[in-house]
Design an enzyme around this catalytic site. Structure first.
Site, PDB file in Angstrom:
ATOM      1  N   VAL A 178       0.849  -1.193   0.000  1.00  0.00           N
ATOM      2  CA  VAL A 178       0.000   0.000   0.000  1.00  0.00           C
ATOM      3  C   VAL A 178       0.881   1.239   0.000  1.00  0.00           C
ATOM      4  O   VAL A 178       1.937   1.276   0.625  1.00  0.00           O
ATOM      5  CB  VAL A 178      -1.019  -0.020   1.170  1.00  0.00           C
ATOM      6  CG1 VAL A 178      -0.342   0.144   2.513  1.00  0.00           C
ATOM      7  CG2 VAL A 178      -2.084   1.044   1.002  1.00  0.00           C
ATOM      8  N   LYS A 179       0.411   2.218  -0.761  1.00  0.00           N
ATOM      9  CA  LYS A 179       1.118   3.500  -0.814  1.00  0.00           C
ATOM     10  C   LYS A 179       0.234   4.544  -0.171  1.00  0.00           C
ATOM     11  O   LYS A 179      -0.945   4.679  -0.526  1.00  0.00           O
ATOM     12  CB  LYS A 179       1.393   3.853  -2.264  1.00  0.00           C
ATOM     13  CG  LYS A 179       1.778   5.298  -2.521  1.00  0.00           C
ATOM     14  CD  LYS A 179       2.215   5.467  -3.947  1.00  0.00           C
ATOM     15  CE  LYS A 179       2.225   6.899  -4.373  1.00  0.00           C
ATOM     16  NZ  LYS A 179       2.841   7.076  -5.689  1.00  0.00           N
TER      17      LYS A 179
END
Ligand code: 5RP
Length: 266
Positions: A178-179
């Site tokens: 996840v960013k």
């Protein structure tokens, strides 16, 4: 290699191209901004911007169009392909994204991962979470990792409460990375998210602050950065990505690395 490590071999192999096994860290260069911003400052001619930075990027995050037209297919850099879009900065609602690239085409382009934005709390939240689930289901069949980007609408606050919610939902739906954004109490975001977290740099800020941001993020548990504007909009883009590398992979100190930049007089 231990017993069972042959499971999901393709998935593990692709993730190891992005998160380097020797340090467990990742320096991703994000140049996908044009998908909703058009010719972003510093990316007017993407090929010219990208070329000198490539030797220092562990992976490159971009769209299909820029990949095909601006990156030499013989270059070994791993590709994280943005596969969501259909919105624009002047459109009805930024959160109204759809899937834009088939997994078949992503495989044809030999990508190491695909990336898609989710807009938790926005008008089109459900649509973007469905996009993520559909993409994960498809990508699981071929061992392609999915990176979820927790996009933040103008009205959202980038605090630990909101970003933990968005990151956790992405992980629960099955994203592999996840960013998100760095924030106060960032450890809470990382500690409540069972998948690796990378941070975006966000809008251009002074170089000293951007290096501190990268340092604080990895210090607080991020596996690295997926940074764009604070690298390619800097007066010294190559110096910046080299400094970010030192921080992410070698725990370099931001103050010392800042003094090595060629920033000239303002
Ligand atoms: C937009 C993105 C961009 O890649 C991203 O925000 C990148 O980098 P930066 O904020 O560091 O310019 O995912 O949704």
């Amino acid at each position: 290699m231990t017993k069972g490590d042959n499971m999901d071999w393709g998935m593990k192999n692709r993730i190891s191209r992005i998160i380097k096994p020797d340090t467990g860290r990742a320096v991703m260069l994000a140049v996908d901004h044009g998908y909703f911003l058009g010719p972003t400052s510093g990316l007017e001619e993407p090929g010219k911007t990208i070329e000198p930075l490539l030797p220092y990027a562990d992976s490159l995050m971009l769209t299909r169009g820029v990949l095909r037209n601006s990156v030499c297919p013989e270059h070994p850099v791993p590709i994280v392909l943005r596969v969501s879009g259909g919105n624009s900065i002047v459109g009805e609602d930024l959160s109204r994204e759809t899937l834009t690239v088939s997994v078949e085409d992503a495989i044809r382009l030999n990508v190491s991962a695909v990336a898609l934005s989710i807009y938790v709390g926005s008008k089109y939240e459900h649509q973007t979470l469905r996009n993520l689930s559909t993409l994960i289901n498809e990508c699981e069949r071929y061992g392609i990792p999915v990176l979820a980007v927790t996009a933040v609408g103008k009205e959202m606050t980038r605090d630990a409460r909101y970003l933990s919610l968005a990151c956790r939902i992405a992980a629960e739906l099955g994203a592999h990375i996840v960013k998100t954004y760095y924030c106060e109490d960032f450890e809470k975001v990382v500690n409540t998210c069972p998948i690796p977290v990378v941070i975006a740099g966000g809008k251009k800020i002074p170089e000293k602050d951007a290096l501190k941001l990268a340092y604080n993020a990895v210090n607080d548990g991020a596996v690295g950065v997926d940074m764009g504007r604070n690298i390619f909009q800097s007066q010294d883009p190559v110096g910046m990505i080299k400094a970010v590398r030192e921080i992410v992979h070698k725990k370099g100190k931001p103050e010392k690395l800042y003094s090595s930049l060629k920033l000239g007089k303002k």
